[in-house]
Write an enzyme that holds these catalytic residues in place. Structure first.
Site, short mmCIF file in Angstrom:
data_model
loop_
_atom_site.label_atom_id
_atom_site.label_comp_id
_atom_site.label_asym_id
_atom_site.label_seq_id
_atom_site.Cartn_x
_atom_site.Cartn_y
_atom_site.Cartn_z
N TYR A 166 82.66 -11.78 145.28
CA TYR A 166 82.63 -10.76 144.00
C TYR A 166 84.09 -9.42 144.70
O TYR A 166 82.43 -8.76 144.87
CB TYR A 166 81.92 -10.57 142.81
CG TYR A 166 81.35 -11.56 141.73
CD1 TYR A 166 80.27 -12.63 142.43
CD2 TYR A 166 81.96 -11.80 141.12
CE1 TYR A 166 80.51 -13.76 140.99
CE2 TYR A 166 81.93 -12.57 139.92
CZ TYR A 166 80.78 -13.66 139.73
OH TYR A 166 80.11 -14.77 139.18
N PRO A 187 85.16 -13.27 131.99
CA PRO A 187 84.09 -14.13 132.98
C PRO A 187 83.63 -13.76 133.94
O PRO A 187 83.35 -14.62 134.49
CB PRO A 187 86.40 -14.96 133.35
CG PRO A 187 87.58 -14.01 132.97
CD PRO A 187 86.72 -13.58 131.58
N LYS A 206 79.97 -16.32 132.40
CA LYS A 206 79.02 -16.34 131.12
C LYS A 206 79.68 -17.80 129.89
O LYS A 206 78.40 -17.56 128.71
CB LYS A 206 77.92 -15.14 130.07
CG LYS A 206 77.09 -14.79 131.24
CD LYS A 206 76.04 -15.45 131.30
CE LYS A 206 75.32 -15.25 132.39
NZ LYS A 206 74.87 -16.13 133.37
P1 RFL Z 1 87.49 -24.05 123.97
O1 RFL Z 1 87.17 -24.79 125.79
O2 RFL Z 1 88.35 -23.37 124.07
O3 RFL Z 1 87.26 -26.46 123.48
C1 RFL Z 1 87.94 -25.61 121.87
C2 RFL Z 1 89.14 -26.31 121.63
O4 RFL Z 1 89.48 -26.96 120.06
C3 RFL Z 1 90.58 -27.63 120.25
N1 RFL Z 1 91.39 -26.83 119.12
C4 RFL Z 1 91.55 -27.38 117.63
N2 RFL Z 1 91.24 -28.63 117.71
C5 RFL Z 1 91.76 -28.64 116.27
N3 RFL Z 1 91.86 -28.12 115.07
C6 RFL Z 1 92.24 -26.13 115.81
N4 RFL Z 1 93.23 -25.95 115.03
C7 RFL Z 1 91.92 -25.86 117.07
N5 RFL Z 1 92.25 -25.34 117.71
C8 RFL Z 1 91.74 -24.68 119.16
C9 RFL Z 1 91.01 -26.70 121.89
O5 RFL Z 1 92.09 -27.21 121.49
C10 RFL Z 1 90.18 -26.82 122.17
O6 RFL Z 1 90.25 -28.21 122.72
O7 RFL Z 1 86.01 -23.28 124.01
P2 RFL Z 1 84.34 -24.43 123.63
O8 RFL Z 1 84.27 -25.64 123.69
O9 RFL Z 1 84.00 -23.47 123.16
O10 RFL Z 1 84.06 -23.82 125.46
C11 RFL Z 1 83.90 -22.47 125.42
C12 RFL Z 1 84.56 -22.34 127.62
O11 RFL Z 1 85.78 -23.46 127.31
C13 RFL Z 1 84.69 -20.71 127.33
O12 RFL Z 1 83.62 -20.12 127.42
C14 RFL Z 1 84.76 -20.92 129.35
O13 RFL Z 1 85.93 -21.86 129.50
C15 RFL Z 1 84.88 -19.37 129.53
N6 RFL Z 1 84.50 -19.50 131.24
C16 RFL Z 1 83.70 -19.27 132.36
N7 RFL Z 1 82.14 -19.47 131.09
C17 RFL Z 1 81.58 -19.65 132.50
O14 RFL Z 1 80.47 -20.23 131.77
N8 RFL Z 1 81.95 -20.02 133.68
C18 RFL Z 1 82.56 -18.87 134.48
O15 RFL Z 1 82.69 -19.18 135.86
C19 RFL Z 1 84.18 -19.33 133.36
N9 RFL Z 1 84.94 -18.87 133.81
C20 RFL Z 1 86.12 -18.71 131.71
C21 RFL Z 1 86.10 -19.00 133.24
C22 RFL Z 1 87.15 -18.74 130.87
C23 RFL Z 1 88.92 -18.04 131.65
N10 RFL Z 1 89.40 -18.39 130.75
C24 RFL Z 1 90.82 -19.04 130.97
C25 RFL Z 1 89.05 -17.91 129.42
C26 RFL Z 1 87.38 -18.60 133.64
C27 RFL Z 1 88.12 -18.49 132.83
C28 RFL Z 1 89.99 -18.26 133.37
C1 PHB Z 2 85.38 -19.60 137.90
O1 PHB Z 2 85.19 -20.59 139.30
O2 PHB Z 2 86.34 -20.18 137.48
C2 PHB Z 2 84.63 -19.13 138.54
C3 PHB Z 2 83.42 -18.82 138.97
C4 PHB Z 2 82.73 -17.19 138.07
C5 PHB Z 2 83.48 -16.17 137.74
C6 PHB Z 2 84.16 -16.84 136.93
C7 PHB Z 2 85.12 -18.01 137.21
O3 PHB Z 2 82.22 -15.02 137.35
#
Ligand code: RFL
Ligand code: PHB
Length: 391
Positions: free
Chosen positions: A200, A292, A296
């Site tokens: 980081y 992110p 978490k």
């Molecule tokens: P999701 O994954 O958004 O899934 C929700 C699902 O609901 C569908 N949906 C619908 N379905 C039916 N009817 C509707 N009206 C609907 N509207 C939506 C969607 O198509 C989808 O399939 O939520 P969920 O399951 O709560 O999961 C949460 C995680 O996806 C999210 O918190 C993480 O990705 C965040 N995040 C990270 N979290 C970590 O714990 N560690 C990480 O390293 C991390 N890196 C990240 C991240 C999120 C990122 N972005 C893109 C915001 C890195 C990035 C870049």
């Molecule tokens: C990732 O690998 O996508 C990632 C890892 C650590 C973070 C956020 C995203 O804090």
């Protein structure tokens, strides 16, 4: 059509809830707006807390994770041309596991398919009805026809832009939000990661993160303006900028290659309270978003789902609603601690356009204190590896 728990959304939250309830003999139907391949194509989280790994193992989907996940006992903070290791294992006795959200999702989808459980993909115009009474219903449209599902409870696991939270009367919710004045430009590529552990980096040109998905697949991020467009970032430009934000040895070691995914994500902190309204329970990104920086979001979604599954099991097995009544308050205690940590780490690591020279010096002092004090490093480490579950 009838089920016990209707789950909206086939992201990690919805799929994991379906799996945990199935193990407890509770019938579920998952309704997802997109196709299976669309859901699997979203590149998101990469770092799992030990508690998350434990829940996935308890859910019976830990086999590939155990074989392919990369245990990480520390990570590095880079600033002022130097790298400083945060020894997670030494400071907390715990570690994290690098394993992509895509893989978690695939494992859960495979388990659901193998058990012959119902998931309906490409369900459009999903709408929620009567969840303030005892007989909720969900409707959706597919191939021109309207379908209806009757159920006992609805789990809103449909992410930040979903329909579940939006279906609750505005007067019944309190919303808390902070939008950050920058985004993350992310690149995925099939090259060996620049280092064994995540880096980081706080740099005058902006934050950078070196992460990975495996020993042959890297994930890199750059802080960028919200006005940036992905099309303006060739791979060459991306890697040139990344090199400038890394310390010299890391910049030297960086192996570049063609990107297989490139996207910009805005950063936001958001909480909706409460997380339960009648027979609708929100879980994961549907109820809260964190930037992110602390890795978490997915872990918080898993913690919600673990609590919700236990509460629904208590309701069906023992007829007790006590745990469901406590669901929102219990989740929100963890949510706010995690919102605080993610906000703090974001504030610590990024350049804020409005920051004064005073603010800049405070950031530098905090970074120096953090790596020089065992107490401060431990506070960072215990949040990064994940706070303990309440029970
Ligand atoms: P999701 O994954 O958004 O899934 C929700 C699902 O609901 C569908 N949906 C619908 N379905 C039916 N009817 C509707 N009206 C609907 N509207 C939506 C969607 O198509 C989808 O399939 O939520 P969920 O399951 O709560 O999961 C949460 C995680 O996806 C999210 O918190 C993480 O990705 C965040 N995040 C990270 N979290 C970590 O714990 N560690 C990480 O390293 C991390 N890196 C990240 C991240 C999120 C990122 N972005 C893109 C915001 C890195 C990035 C870049
Ligand atoms: C990732 O690998 O996508 C990632 C890892 C650590 C973070 C956020 C995203 O804090």
């Amino acid at each position: 059509m009838r089920t016990q728990v209707a789950i909206i959304g086939a992201g990690p939250a919805g799929l994991l809830l379906g799996q945990l309830l199935a193990l407890g003999g509770i019938d579920t139907v998952i309704l997802e707006r997109h196709s299976r391949s669309h859901v699997l194509g979203r590149i998101r989280a990469g770092v799992l807390e030990q508690g998350t790994v434990d829940v996935l193992q308890e859910a019976g989907v830990g086999e590939r994770l155990k074989a392919k996940g990369l245990p990480h006992e520390g990570f590095e903070l880079a600033f002022d041309g130097q790298r400083h290791r945060i020894d997670l294992a030494g400071l907390t006795g715990r570690q994290v596991t690098v394993y992509g959200q895509t893989e978690v999702t695939r494992d859960l989808m495979d388990a659901r398919a193998a058990a012959g459980l119902t998931s309906i993909y490409q369900a459009s115009e999903v709408s929620l009805h009567d969840f303030d009474g005892t007989a909720p219903r969900v409707r959706w449209r597919m191939k021109g026809r309207v379908h209806e599902l009757r159920c006992d409870y609805i789990a809103g696991c449909d992410g930040f832009h979903g329909v579940s939270r939006a279906s609750v009367p505005a007067s019944a919710l309190r919303l808390f939000e902070r939008v950050y004045p920058f985004g993350w430009l992310g690149v995925l590529c099939d090259t060996p990661p620049v280092a064994e552990e995540l880096i980081y980096a706080n740099h005058p040109r902006g934050f950078a993160l070196c992460s990975m998905r495996s020993r042959t697949r890297s994930r890199y991020y750059l802080q960028c303006d919200l006005t940036e467009r992905v099309e303006d970032w060739s791979d060459e430009r991306f890697f040139e900028e990344l090199r400038r934000r890394l310390d010299a040895p890391a910049a030297e070691r960086l192996i570049t290659g063609p990107s297989i995914e490139k996207s910009i994500a805005p950063l936001r902190s958001f909480v909706a309270e409460p997380m339960r309204f009648g027979r609708l329970c929100l879980a994961g990104d549907a109820a809260h978003i964190v930037p992110p920086t602390g890795a978490k979001g997915l872990n918080l979604a898993v913690a919600d789902v673990r609590t919700l599954a236990r509460a629904l099991l208590a309701r069906y097995r023992a007829g007790s609603e006590t745990e469901l009544d406590d669901y929102s308050a219990k989740c929100l205690r963890r949510v706010w601690k995690t919102v605080r940590f993610s906000w703090w780490m974001t504030t610590l690591m990024h350049r804020f356009p409005e920051s004064s020279e005073f603010g800049q010096r405070i950031q530098e002092a905090e970074l120096g204190y953090l790596v020089g004090s065992r107490a401060a490093s431990t506070a960072l480490a215990e949040n990064y590896v994940g706070l303990p579950f309440e029970d």
